[in-house]
Scaffold this active site. Structure first.
Site, short mmCIF file in Angstrom:
data_model
loop_
_atom_site.label_atom_id
_atom_site.label_comp_id
_atom_site.label_asym_id
_atom_site.label_seq_id
_atom_site.Cartn_x
_atom_site.Cartn_y
_atom_site.Cartn_z
N GLY A 11 -2.82 -1.94 2.64
CA GLY A 11 -1.95 -2.61 3.11
C GLY A 11 -0.97 -1.95 3.77
N ASN A 12 -0.39 -0.76 3.23
CA ASN A 12 0.78 -0.13 3.81
C ASN A 12 0.67 0.59 5.09
OD1 ASN A 12 -1.11 2.00 2.86
ND2 ASN A 12 0.48 3.27 1.97
N LYS A 128 -7.25 -9.76 -9.00
CA LYS A 128 -7.07 -9.10 -7.56
C LYS A 128 -5.68 -9.74 -7.18
CE LYS A 128 -7.48 -7.12 -3.71
NZ LYS A 128 -7.30 -5.50 -3.74
N LYS A 212 -11.03 -4.68 -0.99
CA LYS A 212 -11.61 -4.13 0.26
C LYS A 212 -12.01 -2.72 -0.06
CE LYS A 212 -8.34 -0.74 1.40
NZ LYS A 212 -7.44 -0.67 0.01
N LYS A 274 -9.92 1.99 -6.33
CA LYS A 274 -10.29 3.05 -5.57
C LYS A 274 -10.93 3.99 -5.86
CE LYS A 274 -5.94 2.12 -2.80
NZ LYS A 274 -5.79 0.84 -3.18
#
Length: 313
Positions: A11-12, A128, A212, A274
């Site tokens: 997102g960043n 989430k 994602k 991740k």
């Protein structure tokens, strides 16, 4: 030698301090200029991206405007809407960066549906995070009004959580594969993909958000990528993070990561998915490598610096 690289944008890489369309386009302009460094090196680029902040903000907008004549859209539709808007911005910024670099290459986005199991335990255990960070008091107020579930997210505040089932397959995978084989710069599985379940004559949406990173790992597995690059806010993964004895991880194995997971070294909803996605990719594609690093450090992917590289052994 050309490598096939799936890059999962966090997102960043899309949303900074300015949540307007203009602000997000500028963030993606910056992102695109760094991503095409991999193309300049001769590699094939396949891009996925998150949408947590965007879909959360859109849900707030939908709720604020909800009425009989203008009903709020459901979560799966909001995922589709943000997948389309981010894909639109990103492909335009990539085209701009490619043109500035004198590279003749096509970029295209695929509206991607991800098949999930409607009996996945995630539907009874939402985890989430989506949307903006709130204070504890703000989160409690929203919960009292809407019944939404909020959790503390890695020391940064409270965020709404929704179901996040594991991806099984991509409805549009044949299209994605054909585009990759034509060497398009492909944007797919945006926001983890639009979650759907099989219906009698096709598919129907479900109320969920797919992580994602897990979707990107599945995509990288299917396209037999050489690298899965998961971009985040730090150059490396750490153990004992933000403690005096924190340790930077560079070349690590699945066994080492599993030991650290057992020690709860990685924050749920932040670094843990991740790490788990990186493990899933290399276990299903032992010849591949997973990399966790920052956008600014992307040159390290091809051995020009320090990043966290994950391999089977």
């Amino acid at each position: 030698m050309t490598k096939r690289i799936v890059v999962a944008l966090g997102g960043n890489a899309i949303l900074t301090d300015d949540p307007s369309a203009k602000g997000q386009i500028e963030a993606l302009r910056y992102t695109s200029k760094r991503l095409i460094e991999l193309i300049k090196q001769g590699h094939q680029l396949i891009i996925s991206h998150g949408n947590g902040p965007q879909v959360g903000n859109l849900l707030l907008q939908q709720a604020a405007a909800d009425s009989e004549k203008n009903p709020a859209m459901p979560l799966d539709t909001c995922v589709a809407m943000t997948q389309g808007s981010i894909g639109y911005w990103l492909q335009n910024m990539l085209n701009e960066a490619l043109a500035e670099a004198g590279i003749d290459k096509q970029v295209a986005s695929v509206v991607t549906q991800v098949v999930v199991d409607e009996n996945d335990s995630a539907f009874t255990n939402p985890t989430k995070p989506v949307g903006p960070f709130l204070s504890e008091a703000e989160a409690q107020a929203v919960t009292a009004e809407t019944g939404d579930t909020f959790v503390e997210d890695a020391g940064r505040g409270y965020r709404k959580v929704v179901p996040s089932p594991k991806p099984i397959s991509f409805v549009e995978y044949p299209v994605i594969k054909a585009m990759i084989e034509q060497d398009f710069v492909t944007i797919s599985a945006g926001g983890g993909g639009i979650p759907v379940k099989q219906a009698e004559f096709g598919y129907e949406g479900v109320e969920a958000v797919i992580d994602k990173d897990f979707a990107s790992a599945k995509l990288a597995e299917l396209v037999e990528a050489d690298y899965l690059v998961i971009l985040t806010g730090v150059d490396n993964v750490y153990v004992n993070f933000n403690q005096p004895n924190q340790e930077k991880l560079e070349n690590v194995t699945v066994a080492q990561l599993n030991n650290w997971i057992a020690e709860e070294q990685f924050a749920p909803g932040s670094m843990l998915p991740k790490v788990e996605a990186a493990i899933a990719f290399v276990e299903n594609n032992p010849k591949g490598k997973a990399v966790i690093t920052s956008l600014e450090n992307i040159a390290a992917v091809m051995g020009e610096g320090s990043a966290t590289f994950v391999s089977v052994d």
